[in-house]
Design a protein around this motif. Structure first.
Motif, PDB file in Angstrom:
ATOM      1  N   LEU A  47       3.778   0.909 -14.297  1.00 57.71           N
ATOM      2  CA  LEU A  47       3.855   1.018 -12.866  1.00 57.71           C
ATOM      3  C   LEU A  47       2.964   2.775 -12.745  1.00 57.71           C
ATOM      4  CD1 LEU A  47       7.941   1.158 -12.772  1.00 57.71           C
ATOM      5  CD2 LEU A  47       6.043  -0.621 -11.260  1.00 57.71           C
ATOM      6  N   ASP A  48       2.188   3.272 -11.621  1.00 56.56           N
ATOM      7  CA  ASP A  48       1.746   4.757 -11.676  1.00 56.56           C
ATOM      8  C   ASP A  48       2.339   5.032 -10.389  1.00 56.56           C
ATOM      9  OD1 ASP A  48       0.146   6.117 -11.032  1.00 56.56           O
ATOM     10  OD2 ASP A  48      -1.989   5.481 -11.008  1.00 56.56           O
ATOM     11  N   LEU A  49       3.334   5.964 -10.500  1.00 58.40           N
ATOM     12  CA  LEU A  49       3.863   7.200  -9.645  1.00 58.40           C
ATOM     13  C   LEU A  49       3.142   8.052  -9.688  1.00 58.40           C
ATOM     14  CD1 LEU A  49       7.460   6.004 -11.679  1.00 58.40           C
ATOM     15  CD2 LEU A  49       6.322   4.592  -9.866  1.00 58.40           C
ATOM     16  N   ALA A  50       1.816   8.298  -9.657  1.00 54.63           N
ATOM     17  CA  ALA A  50       1.493   9.921  -9.564  1.00 54.63           C
ATOM     18  C   ALA A  50       1.636  10.582  -8.317  1.00 54.63           C
ATOM     19  CB  ALA A  50      -0.138   9.706 -10.043  1.00 54.63           C
ATOM     20  N   GLY A  51       1.791   9.100  -7.298  1.00 49.38           N
ATOM     21  CA  GLY A  51       1.499   9.134  -5.755  1.00 49.38           C
ATOM     22  C   GLY A  51       2.454   9.266  -5.103  1.00 49.38           C
ATOM     23  N   VAL A  52       4.088   8.965  -5.943  1.00 51.98           N
ATOM     24  CA  VAL A  52       5.327   8.712  -5.628  1.00 51.98           C
ATOM     25  C   VAL A  52       5.705  10.833  -5.288  1.00 51.98           C
ATOM     26  CG1 VAL A  52       7.350   8.030  -5.700  1.00 51.98           C
ATOM     27  CG2 VAL A  52       6.105   7.109  -6.189  1.00 51.98           C
ATOM     28  N   ARG A  53       5.941  11.108  -3.922  1.00 52.56           N
ATOM     29  CA  ARG A  53       6.813  12.063  -3.694  1.00 52.56           C
ATOM     30  C   ARG A  53       8.078  12.677  -3.521  1.00 52.56           C
ATOM     31  NH1 ARG A  53       4.261  10.276   0.946  1.00 52.56           N
ATOM     32  NH2 ARG A  53       5.505   9.873   2.667  1.00 52.56           N
ATOM     33  N   PHE A  54       8.602  10.959  -3.715  1.00 54.57           N
ATOM     34  CA  PHE A  54      10.094  12.042  -3.214  1.00 54.57           C
ATOM     35  C   PHE A  54      10.843  10.331  -4.205  1.00 54.57           C
ATOM     36  CE2 PHE A  54      13.883  10.035  -1.336  1.00 54.57           C
ATOM     37  CZ  PHE A  54      15.509  11.459  -1.680  1.00 54.57           C
ATOM     38  N   CYS A  55      12.290  10.506  -4.602  1.00 52.17           N
ATOM     39  CA  CYS A  55      12.508   9.344  -5.422  1.00 52.17           C
ATOM     40  C   CYS A  55      14.251   9.750  -5.508  1.00 52.17           C
ATOM     41  CB  CYS A  55      11.623   9.420  -7.058  1.00 52.17           C
ATOM     42  SG  CYS A  55      13.092   7.871  -7.969  1.00 52.17           S
ATOM     43  N   ASP A  56      15.122   8.672  -5.174  1.00 47.77           N
ATOM     44  CA  ASP A  56      16.273   9.436  -5.077  1.00 47.77           C
ATOM     45  C   ASP A  56      17.080   8.157  -5.918  1.00 47.77           C
ATOM     46  OD1 ASP A  56      16.337   6.914  -3.975  1.00 47.77           O
ATOM     47  OD2 ASP A  56      17.382   7.423  -1.901  1.00 47.77           O
TER      48      ASP A  56
END
Length: 129
Positions: A47-56
């Motif tokens: 899972l490449d999450l480098a582009g995730v700007r928000f996570c709840d």
């Protein structure tokens, strides 16, 4: 929806590049994509999450569930999370660290490292908020 998922096969790894916001509205899509990969017999997942700007908390729940699913089928889950800087994924790294669950994951700073079987996961603590 404010999320995008691109899927790619790289050697034995299935890579899901996720960008946008991982939240209550979008997390079911990520859950479905992980389940679809497993159902298709792909048990090596990045899972490449480098582009995730928000996570709840919903997003964190999906990540923990993905780890549990991959372990239950004898698979492997790796995550790409930049450790610091302006990169979007650094936010997810901080959230996982603050909740005390980052240690559950094999975390790599970039995709090439995550795909390299000789690379060691990052063992450093998540950066402070």
């Amino acid at each position: 929806m404010t999320i995008r998922v691109d899927e790619d096969e790289q050697n034995r790894w299935t890579v899901l590049r996720i960008s946008g916001e991982l939240d209550l509205v979008t997390s079911p899509l990520i859950r479905r994509r992980v389940h679809d990969a497993v159902a298709a017999g792909r048990h090596e997942l990045v899972l490449d999450l480098a582009g995730v700007r928000f996570c709840d908390s919903s997003g964190v729940g999906v990540l923990v569930a993905a780890r549990r699913l991959m372990r239950s089928c004898g698979g492997h889950l790796r995550m790409v999370l930049p450790a610091r800087g302006a990169e979007d994924g650094a936010h997810v790294n901080r959230v996982l660290g603050a909740l005390g669950v980052r240690r559950l994951f094999e975390v790599y700073e970039d995709l090439p490292a995550a795909l390299d079987d000789s690379a060691e996961p990052l063992r450093t603590a998540a950066p402070a908020c």
